[in-house]
Write an enzyme that holds these catalytic residues in place. Structure first.
Site, short mmCIF file in Angstrom:
data_model
loop_
_atom_site.label_atom_id
_atom_site.label_comp_id
_atom_site.label_asym_id
_atom_site.label_seq_id
_atom_site.Cartn_x
_atom_site.Cartn_y
_atom_site.Cartn_z
N ASP A 74 0.85 -1.15 0.08
CA ASP A 74 0.16 0.17 -0.07
C ASP A 74 0.87 1.10 0.11
OD1 ASP A 74 0.61 -0.77 2.40
OD2 ASP A 74 -0.68 0.64 3.62
N GLU A 136 0.15 -1.24 5.54
CA GLU A 136 1.24 -0.81 6.61
C GLU A 136 1.10 0.59 6.97
OE1 GLU A 136 4.93 0.80 7.84
OE2 GLU A 136 3.74 1.51 6.07
#
Ligand SMILES: [Zn+2]
Length: 383
Positions: A74, A136
């Protein structure tokens, strides 16, 4: 040749707008296909929503003691940022590759995917794994479920390199990050009779004062020679909202605070100390006047850091691969501490600079990518 492949793969990866608020399935499937073509055993694990996935893959015969190359799929949003070009179309200019995620951390993932041939050779002596996670940037959510799964297995990897952007410098420590929202519910009343109400703002302030006292204790607890900056666990009171007017006893207050622990022991120490203060001092006083009064704590995120250790085989491996002999500690949070928590040795080393991460016109240099390729290539050599 390998650098050209890395550049092409990075262009593909940047093309997936895998912002944490969106599904990451498309980029995970792209990565999975590349890994499978390169001979890896690939597992894709969906989360409860079915919209997010972690990927765990293995090169070499499955056995314990392998090395994990870890990254997150991400990226942070681009809204409210002034980009010169489309952030999801890679642009090259003077040896720099621009795009959202270029350094944080699709550059590292691209270098891994471009090195599958040499990594396969390295996996003859020790399994090489890939852990590419979701979410994350919003509290290491994917990594938390991935490490749980790994911890429950018979065959477990031993080492982990987290390829967050460190300009290819070696880091063996990062502080954790814990965020809490605390709601104080009091009893409203007229300010002329403070004894008949429970002032939520006053209790919030006393809670904050306890945090300030703990700060001094955290300085005293700090191990000598701590390489963090600042060296001790820190606390921050980020926001306090409460009350309505001068002459009304405040019935409600909300406090947002965070802690950046240098180790798991400090994290527990602060949590226990503040919980004891709430249970033994604040709550009894509040409830003596209003039984319905209360203090509710919501844990927004609780990610432990990577605690620097004298013995760290992952750090020593990266020393051997990069020719460095000094490790530092970073201020930003990573997934490393989660791997350490399940008994693995972890180290942070990856291409690109944290200076460019999360900003408009994020980039990684070709030089950084080729340094990373060099590190991965040397995994196949005896050391
Ligand atoms: Zn990152």
């Amino acid at each position: 040749m390998r650098l050209a492949t890395t550049r092409a793969i990075l262009g593909d990866l940047i093309g997936f707008p895998s912002v944490s608020s969106q599904s990451n399935l498309a980029i995970i499937h792209y990565i999975a296909e590349r890994l499978e073509t390169g001979g890896a055993q690939v597992e894709v694990m969906l989360d409860e929503s079915g919209q997010k996935a972690n990927l765990f893959a293995t090169l070499g015969a499955p056995r314990s003691g392998g090395l994990v190359l870890s990254g997150h799929s991400d990226v942070v949003p681009v809204s409210d940022q002034d980009w010169s070009n489309d952030p999801f179309v890679m642009r090259e200019d003077g040896g720099q590759l621009y795009g959202r995620g270029a350094c944080d951390m699709k550059g590292f993932i691209a270098a891994c995917l471009a090195s599958l041939d040499t990594l396969s050779a390295a996996a003859q002596t020790r399994p090489i794994h890939f852990a590419f996670t979701h979410d994350e940037e919003v509290g290491c959510l994917g990594a938390q479920s991935l490490v749980k799964l790994l911890a429950a297995r018979d065959v477990r990897p031993a080492l982990c390199i987290i390829g967050e952007p460190t300009s290819m410098q070696v880091y063996d420590g990062n502080k954790g990050c814990c965020e809490y929202t605390v709601c104080f519910e009091g009893l409203p009343g007229h300010s002329s009779a403070p004894d008949k109400g429970v002032n939520a703002v006053e209790y919030a302030v006393r809670y904050i004062n306890r945090l300030f006292d703990l700060r001094a204790e955290l300085v005293a607890r700090c191990p000598p020679g701590s390489r963090f900056d600042p060296p001790e666990t820190t606390l921050n009171v980020g926001a306090l909202h409460g009350g309505v007017s001068h002459n009304v006893i405040a019935s409600r207050a909300e406090l947002n605070w965070e802690m950046r622990p240098i180790n798991a022991a400090d994290m527990q120490f602060v949590k226990d100390a503040i919980a004891t203060y709430v249970a033994d001092t604040l709550l009894p006083e509040m409830r003596a006047i209003a039984p319905e009064a209360g203090i509710a704590t919501e844990t927004v995120g609780e990610v432990r850091g990577l605690e620097p250790m004298d013995d760290n085989a992952a750090r020593d491996l990266v020393f051997a691969l990069t020719g460095q002999n000094h490790a530092g500690c970073v201020a930003f949070n990573t997934e490393a501490g989660l791997f350490q928590a399940i008994g693995m040795d972890a180290v942070i080393c990856g291409p690109g600079s944290i200076e460019q991460a999360h900003k408009a016109d994020e980039f990684v240099t070709l030089d950084q990518l080729s340094q990373c390729l060099g590190m991965l290539e040397r995994l196949g050599e005896p050391h």
